[in-house]
Design an enzyme around this catalytic site. Structure first.
Site, PDB file in Angstrom:
ATOM      1  CB  CYS A  75      -0.921  -0.057   1.222  1.00 17.33           C
ATOM      2  SG  CYS A  75      -1.268   1.455   2.075  1.00 17.33           S
ATOM      3  CG  HIS A 113      -5.484   1.356   3.189  1.00 16.13           C
ATOM      4  ND1 HIS A 113      -4.472   0.743   2.477  1.00 16.13           N
ATOM      5  CD2 HIS A 113      -6.467   1.626   2.283  1.00 16.13           C
ATOM      6  CE1 HIS A 113      -4.827   0.637   1.210  1.00 16.13           C
ATOM      7  NE2 HIS A 113      -6.029   1.166   1.070  1.00 16.13           N
ATOM      8  CG  ASP A 128      -7.117   1.834  -2.018  1.00 21.69           C
ATOM      9  OD1 ASP A 128      -5.871   1.797  -2.024  1.00 21.69           O
ATOM     10  OD2 ASP A 128      -7.820   1.165  -1.243  1.00 21.69           O
TER      11      ASP A 128
END
Length: 262
Positions: A75, A113, A128
């Site tokens: 991420c 995140h 994302d």
């Protein structure tokens, strides 16, 4: 070394402009072209137990492995690089923070995140490309509270939750579930430092690495390999099974990393 031309060649995109069609294409092509990979990820505990670096990563070195070589990453790696690409193209974009249920339960942090909020013609979009999934493949419009958005057979809903927003997802034959919670305010990368400390502390306490995690988008959905669980989402139809044969597991992992998915 980071280079916008190298990045765009990897994504198969020429002469992008900062408009909505470009944002949608960049998002989908990134997820199809560059896999999520916990192997060597700075965002997922490594089996070696090495320190997990979430804040002060070397973007040039990260780019060489994640994008130029096509190895993919986690991420934080991919989101930081994608934000840089969007800004270089001319998009108005910022880092925002979220947390998965696993992150909140395991590490006890709300800034876990890493996502992006991009604005196009005054409209905010949730971006994302660094979540293993299953999740959305194209950006989601943020001003749609109470109205579902559909992509490739799956429905997505954004639900107000105090000062944050819940991202909800429903496959064609399944039930609604929460993907993660996020807050749509701009963040600085240093705000992920507490998460880094929490992850490192959890690693030290556990004495071993976390579950291996790999995923990649396909033209009509996504495939995810989490530990021994293999999940496919094709045209909204979700199927999952447990992989018991080591040879099959390694073959599926290799297919996700190479993009050779049938």
């Amino acid at each position: 070394m980071y280079g916008i031309d190298v990045y765009l060649r990897r994504l198969g995109i020429d002469s992008p402009v900062p408009d909505l069609p470009t944002l949608v294409t960049l998002h989908k092509r990134h997820m199809e072209t560059i896999p999520f990979s916990s192997a060597g990820s700075l965002a997922v505990p490594a089996n070696s137990g090495d320190t997990v670096e979430l804040v002060d990563l070397d973007e040039d070195a990260t780019f060489d492995s994640v994008v130029a070589a096509g190895n993919g990453g986690g991420c934080v790696q991919m989101t930081r690089l994608f934000l840089r690409l969007l800004r270089d193209i001319g998009f108005d974009a910022d880092l925002i923070a979220g947390t998965t249920a696993e992150g909140l339960e395991t590490y006890g942090v709300e800034v876990e995140h890493m996502l992006i909020l991009a604005r196009v013609d005054g409209v905010a979009w949730l971006v994302d490309i660094g979540y293993a999934g299953p999740s959305f493949i194209e950006p989601l419009r943020l001003d749609t509270a109470g109205r579902d958005q559909t992509q490739y057979g799956c429905r997505y809903g954004l639900v107000d939750d105090g000062d944050g927003v819940l991202l909800r997802r429903r496959p064609k034959l399944g039930q609604w579930s929460t993907v993660f919670r996020f807050t749509p305010k701009a963040r600085d990368r240093t705000e992920w430092a507490p998460a880094q400390k929490a992850v490192n502390a959890a690693l030290a306490a556990a004495g071993e690495g976390g579950t291996e995690l790999y995923s990649r988008a396909v033209p009509d959905g996504q495939v995810v390999l989490k530990g021994r669980r293999y999940l496919t989402v094709r045209a909204g139809i979700e199927k999952a099974r447990t992989i018991v044969d080591d040879g099959e597991w390694h073959a599926l992992r290799a297919a996700i990393l190479s993009g050779d998915i049938g």
